[in-house]
Design a protein around this motif. Structure first.
Motif, short mmCIF file in Angstrom:
data_model
loop_
_atom_site.label_atom_id
_atom_site.label_comp_id
_atom_site.label_asym_id
_atom_site.label_seq_id
_atom_site.Cartn_x
_atom_site.Cartn_y
_atom_site.Cartn_z
N GLU A 200 -19.68 40.18 -22.51
CA GLU A 200 -18.61 39.21 -22.31
C GLU A 200 -19.13 37.80 -22.01
O GLU A 200 -18.43 36.81 -22.23
CB GLU A 200 -17.71 39.66 -21.15
N MET A 201 -20.37 37.70 -21.54
CA MET A 201 -20.95 36.39 -21.22
C MET A 201 -21.14 35.55 -22.47
O MET A 201 -21.25 34.32 -22.38
CB MET A 201 -22.30 36.57 -20.51
N LEU A 202 -21.15 36.19 -23.63
CA LEU A 202 -21.30 35.45 -24.88
C LEU A 202 -20.09 34.56 -25.17
O LEU A 202 -20.15 33.68 -26.03
CB LEU A 202 -21.49 36.43 -26.05
N TRP B 83 -27.92 28.71 -22.67
CA TRP B 83 -29.04 28.72 -21.74
C TRP B 83 -29.57 30.13 -21.54
O TRP B 83 -30.78 30.36 -21.46
CB TRP B 83 -28.62 28.12 -20.40
N MET B 84 -28.65 31.09 -21.49
CA MET B 84 -29.06 32.48 -21.30
C MET B 84 -29.91 32.97 -22.47
O MET B 84 -30.91 33.66 -22.30
CB MET B 84 -27.83 33.37 -21.10
N LYS B 85 -29.50 32.60 -23.67
CA LYS B 85 -30.28 32.97 -24.85
C LYS B 85 -31.65 32.30 -24.81
O LYS B 85 -32.66 32.91 -25.16
CB LYS B 85 -29.54 32.56 -26.12
N LEU C 272 -25.47 43.13 -23.29
CA LEU C 272 -25.25 44.56 -23.50
C LEU C 272 -23.76 44.88 -23.64
O LEU C 272 -22.97 44.60 -22.74
CB LEU C 272 -25.84 45.36 -22.33
N ASP C 273 -23.41 45.46 -24.77
CA ASP C 273 -22.04 45.92 -25.01
C ASP C 273 -21.99 47.41 -24.70
O ASP C 273 -22.38 48.24 -25.51
CB ASP C 273 -21.65 45.65 -26.47
#
Length: 243
Positions: A103-105, A113-115, A122-123
Motif C-alpha cells: 500500500e505504500m506504493l 525515496w523508499m525505492k 510486499l503484497d
C-alpha cells in the motif's frame, strides 16, 4: 501536539525538497552508484534522528556492536510503532532496505525515496508477488544490501508479539546471512499509546547476537521465525525486569 506538527512539517518539507535531491542523486548514480546510495542513506538517517530528537525520548541502544560491519544481514524485530522504523534505520551502518506493505506504493514521493533506499513492497494478498519480493530480498543480500523486516506482518496493538511469519525468513535460509534479532520496548509510548499526541518515552532497542541459520539444528532451521522470535522475547522479558 507541537511535537507532532514539527515532525509532520519536517517530513513534508523533506519530501518536497527531496524532489531535486532525487534528481541529483540519479545523476551521481550514473557515475558512482555507491556514493549515491550512501548519500541517500545518511540524509534519511539525519532526518530520522532529528525527528526522534523532537520527540524528546530517551533512547537506549544495546548490543549494536553485534551487527556485522562487513556483510549484509537480515534484521528481524518486533513491531509496535511507526517509530520502530526511525529507531532502527537511523542505526544501520550500511545500505539497508525495509520490507513494507504494498500500500505504500500509493504514496507519492515517499515511495520514490523508499525505492531509492532499496525498500521492498510486499503484497500479502498475492502469493506469487510475495514470492517475487522475497526473491528480490535474496538478491539484495547477495549484493551486500541488508534487509529489515518485522515478521509479525503488522503492528502489535497490546505489545505482545504476533507469531512471526516463517516465509519472510527465507531471505536468511536461502543466503545463509546472519539474522540480527532486534527487541524494541516502549516505542508505542511515543505516539500510538496516546494518539494524536507525541510524548517523551524511555525506549530500549536491543540488538541480539547474530543467528547463523546453518549453525542451528534442522528443527530450528525449519522454524527460523519461531527461533528468532524466541530470542527477541527473551530480550523483551529482560527489559521488563530491568524497568
Amino acid at each position: 501536539m507541537i511535537r507532532l506538527i514539527l515532525i509532520a512539517t519536517i517530513l513534508i518539507l523533506y519530501l518536497i525538497i527531496g524532489i531535486p535531491v532525487l534528481l541529483i542523486e540519479w545523476v551521481i548514480g550514473k557515475f558512482n552508484p555507491r556514493t549515491r546510495d550512501i548519500s541517500s542513506l545518511r540524509m534519511v538517517q539525519a532526518a530520522f534522528k532529528l525527528m526522534l530528537w523532537i520527540t524528546g525520548s530517551d533512547i537506549t541502544y544495546i548490543g549494536h556492536e553485534n551487527v556485522p560491519k562487513d556483510q549484509a544481514v537480515l534484521y528481524v524485530g518486533n513491531h509496535c510503532s511507526y517509530f520502530d522504523i526511525l529507531l532502527t534505520y537511523s542505526m544501520c551502518p550500511d545500505l539497508t532496505g525495509y520490507v513494507a506493505k504494498a500500500e505504500m506504493l500509493k504514496v507519492p514521493l515517499l515511495r520514490d525515496w523508499m525505492k531509492r533506499l532499496y525498500c521492498l513492497f510486499l503484497d500479502r494478498s498475492n502469493v506469487k508477488e510475495g514470492l517475487k519480493t522475497i526473491l528480490t530480498g535474496i538478491e539484495y543480500i547477495k549484493k551486500g544490501i541488508s534487509i529489515c523486516i518485522f515478521p509479525e506482518g503488522t503492528r502489535s496493538k497490546d505489545g505482545n508479539m504476533i507469531p512471526f511469519k516463517e516465509g519472510s525468513m527465507k531471505i536468511a535460509s536461502k543466503t545463509g546471512c546472519p539474522i540480527i534479532p532486534i527487541a524494541i520496548t516502549n516505542s508505542a509510548q511515543i505516539w500510538e499509546a496516546h494518539l494524536p499526541y507525541i510524548r517523551p518515552a524511555h525506549v530500549i532497542v536491543e540488538y541480539g547476537a547474530p543467528i547463523y541459520p546453518k549453525e542451528l539444528s534442522k528443527e530450528d532451521q525449519k522454524f527460523l521465525g519461531s527461533y528468532a522470535q524466541h530470542k527477541i522475547q527473551e530480550m523483551l522479558d529482560q527489559h521488563k525486569q530491568e524497568d
